[in-house]
Scaffold this motif. Structure first.
Motif, PDB file in Angstrom:
ATOM      1  N   UNK A 226       7.530  -6.026  -1.988  1.00 13.73           N
ATOM      2  CA  UNK A 226       6.466  -5.920  -2.985  1.00 13.73           C
ATOM      3  C   UNK A 226       5.574  -4.721  -2.719  1.00 13.73           C
ATOM      4  N   UNK A 227       5.182  -4.518  -1.477  1.00  5.84           N
ATOM      5  CA  UNK A 227       4.435  -3.322  -1.101  1.00  5.84           C
ATOM      6  C   UNK A 227       4.608  -3.083   0.399  1.00  5.84           C
ATOM      7  N   UNK A 228       4.473  -1.845   0.871  1.00  3.90           N
ATOM      8  CA  UNK A 228       4.112  -0.635   0.125  1.00  3.90           C
ATOM      9  C   UNK A 228       5.255  -0.043  -0.716  1.00  3.90           C
ATOM     10  N   UNK A 229       6.491  -0.425  -0.400  1.00  4.52           N
ATOM     11  CA  UNK A 229       7.600  -0.025  -1.267  1.00  4.52           C
ATOM     12  C   UNK A 229       8.008  -1.227  -2.110  1.00  4.52           C
ATOM     13  N   UNK A 230       8.740  -0.973  -3.165  1.00  5.51           N
ATOM     14  CA  UNK A 230       9.176  -2.037  -4.048  1.00  5.51           C
ATOM     15  C   UNK A 230      10.688  -1.975  -4.199  1.00  5.51           C
ATOM     16  N   UNK A 231      11.340  -3.121  -4.095  1.00 12.78           N
ATOM     17  CA  UNK A 231      12.784  -3.135  -4.220  1.00 12.78           C
ATOM     18  C   UNK A 231      13.373  -4.428  -3.686  1.00 12.78           C
ATOM     19  N   UNK A 232      14.664  -4.375  -3.375  1.00 10.99           N
ATOM     20  CA  UNK A 232      15.394  -5.553  -2.931  1.00 10.99           C
ATOM     21  C   UNK A 232      16.365  -5.150  -1.828  1.00 10.99           C
ATOM     22  N   UNK A 233      16.745  -6.127  -1.029  1.00  9.30           N
ATOM     23  CA  UNK A 233      17.888  -5.930  -0.144  1.00  9.30           C
ATOM     24  C   UNK A 233      18.583  -7.284   0.018  1.00  9.30           C
ATOM     25  N   UNK A 234      19.871  -7.238   0.270  1.00  6.36           N
ATOM     26  CA  UNK A 234      20.653  -8.447   0.483  1.00  6.36           C
ATOM     27  C   UNK A 234      21.506  -8.234   1.725  1.00  6.36           C
TER      28      UNK A 234
END
Length: 494
Positions: A372-380
């Motif tokens: 969510x912060x400071x970067x935004x994205x996903x990992x699996x």
């Protein structure tokens, strides 16, 4: 489409207004959401003039524009009124200025009142807006308020009752700025737009879910406020429980504010309300102490400005919530939040069950991480084959993070929330039923702690919390998935 509205900002000389509100309004101006037919009245105790106020606003947006003419066009819509929120006469003056600007800018009587002040003033302001007829009923009239919404269930109820004497629930917008962040809004998209996750989103496949709100900073200049609040009320009662409800709720019948609210409230109602003894077992607290971290010396919480030398205020909380419904029975939701931790980061770790596998050894659990912060994205995290001969299993991470260009174009949380308030969209705001249930859950923990005079656990500045936080999961046979402190420990920096 351009919005027609008069904003009145109470607390216009404060830090929040300069750091968040004015830049967010300017972004909406640059996008064309605000153009000719809007005006802003800033009000506070300080005896500023319109010109001085505009200079302050101009300075707050200086990093957002190289176009001096555009910035000046924006700030020309700002007006200042010195104001005492307890003085009825000042509201009469405010009404005269508001009527003048409504006519000048053709706002159709639409008004948004933003209360960037301490909650103790909210009810008083609302009552005066009504009694002095600042509210006209000619257009939409909405009130936007900052957290905290009360300090307990009783104070929150009192505050809500005072607001509801003037505004109905559809007119009250309780800000939780985390709900305006792109990734928080994307949680529902991850769940419901991807059959691979929707099919696995239950206790049949998920072992536990971890929510971390970590701050690397201390209390800075907020020692006076923070020492009367603490991490439990400042973060868990609002931000953390809002995120938890989004993760735990059932699929709404429609993706709109009312449908999502209904499911979030159901999820919150299903969270087990602990007894005092259960709360002591399931929640731990801590306070940071002085330490050297990564070559820097940090002072302890009790040495921070405006903090009592014998303060028992917690700067860290870790806990376990249990949800008593068919979907989540037996799945612990672990949460933690604290100041002066190893790294700044807000992330969700969904840890899947690892069933015994007769074919392979050392198979690790699959983990879906939402940043969510400071970067935004996903990992699996998945299991793959290690390169080379043999058939050794090697964990792989499938990851995506938004790039710098995306962050530059992504709407800041307050910009999103301002636009939602203008459109009357309450999806990303907290509602009374949510706040009420959150306080019911948190009051028990607070009362349990207040009745406990034992020594407050401590943790070194730069670590990820007190030892008790790790033991909380260890006694369940689990561990925190995110361990940024290990990197520093291995290198002697912590």
């Amino acid at each position: 489409m351009e919005k027609q509205v008069l904003f009145t900002i109470f607390g216009a000389t404060g830090d929040l207004a300069s750091r968040k509100l004015y830049p967010s309004l300017f972004r909406l101006f640059k996008r064309g959401e605000l153009a000719e037919n809007f005006a802003v009245i800033g009000t506070a105790r300080r005896p500023w003039t319109d010109d001085y106020y505009r200079e302050i606003v101009l300075a707050s947006i200086s990093s957002l524009s190289n176009d001096k003419r555009q910035a000046e066009l924006f700030t020309n819509h700002f007006y200042y009124q010195s104001h005492d929120v307890s003085d009825s006469g000042h509201y009469a003056t405010l009404k005269v200025l508001g009527e003048k600007l409504a006519s000048q800018y053709q706002t159709r009587g639409n008004q948004i009142f933003f209360l960037a002040m301490a909650p103790r003033f909210f009810g008083n302001i609302a009552q005066h807006l009504k009694s002095e007829k600042v509210l006209t009923g000619k257009g939409f009239e909405r009130i936007v308020i900052e957290k905290p919404f009360g300090e307990s269930l009783s104070t929150a109820t009192e505050l809500n009752d005072s607001l509801r004497q003037v505004f109905d629930e559809s007119q009250i917008f309780r800000i939780d700025h985390y709900l305006g962040k792109e990734m928080i809004q994307s949680v529902s998209a991850v769940r419901f737009a991807n059959p691979i996750f929707e099919a696995l989103w239950s206790n049949q496949y998920i072992d536990n879910i971890q929510i971390t709100f970590a701050e690397a900073i201390g209390v800075e200049d907020r020692g006076g406020y923070y020492d009367g609040s603490g991490a439990l009320k400042d973060m868990i009662q609002n931000h953390v429980l809002q995120v938890l409800s989004l993760l735990a709720m059932e699929k709404p019948v429609k993706f709109d504010g009312d449908s999502i609210l209904a499911e979030k409230v159901k999820a919150l109602q299903a969270i087990r309300k602990y007894s005092h003894e259960e709360a002591k077992e399931s929640f731990i607290r801590g306070q940071y102490v002085s330490a050297k971290f990564d070559g820097q010396d940090f002072i302890g919480y009790r040495s921070e400005p405006k903090v009592a030398e014998d303060s028992r205020t917690e700067t860290f909380v870790a806990g376990k919530f249990l949800i008593d419904n068919e979907r989540w029975a037996g799945v612990p939701f672990y949460v933690r939040s604290g100041k002066r931790l190893t790294e700044k980061g807000t992330r969700i770790n969904v840890v899947f069950k690892n069933e015994s596998n007769p074919l392979f050894e050392n198979v690790q659990q699959n983990v879906l991480t939402i940043y969510i912060q400071p970067t935004e994205g996903f990992s699996l995290t998945v299991n793959g084959k290690q390169a080379g001969s043999g058939f050794e299993i090697d964990p792989l991470r499938l990851a995506f993070r938004h790039d710098a260009e995306y962050f530059g174009n992504s709407p800041e949380a307050y910009e999103t929330l301002f636009l939602d308030a203008l459109n009357g969209n309450s999806m990303n705001f907290s509602h009374w039923e949510e706040a009420k249930r959150a306080w019911e859950l948190i009051d028990v923990v607070r009362e349990a702690w207040d009745s406990d005079s034992s020594e407050l656990p401590e943790y070194p500045a730069g670590s990820m919390g007190p030892i008790a936080s790790f033991k909380l999961l260890e006694k369940d046979g689990r561990s925190w998935n995110w361990k940024p402190d290990e990197w520093y420990r291995k290198r002697g920096k912590l």
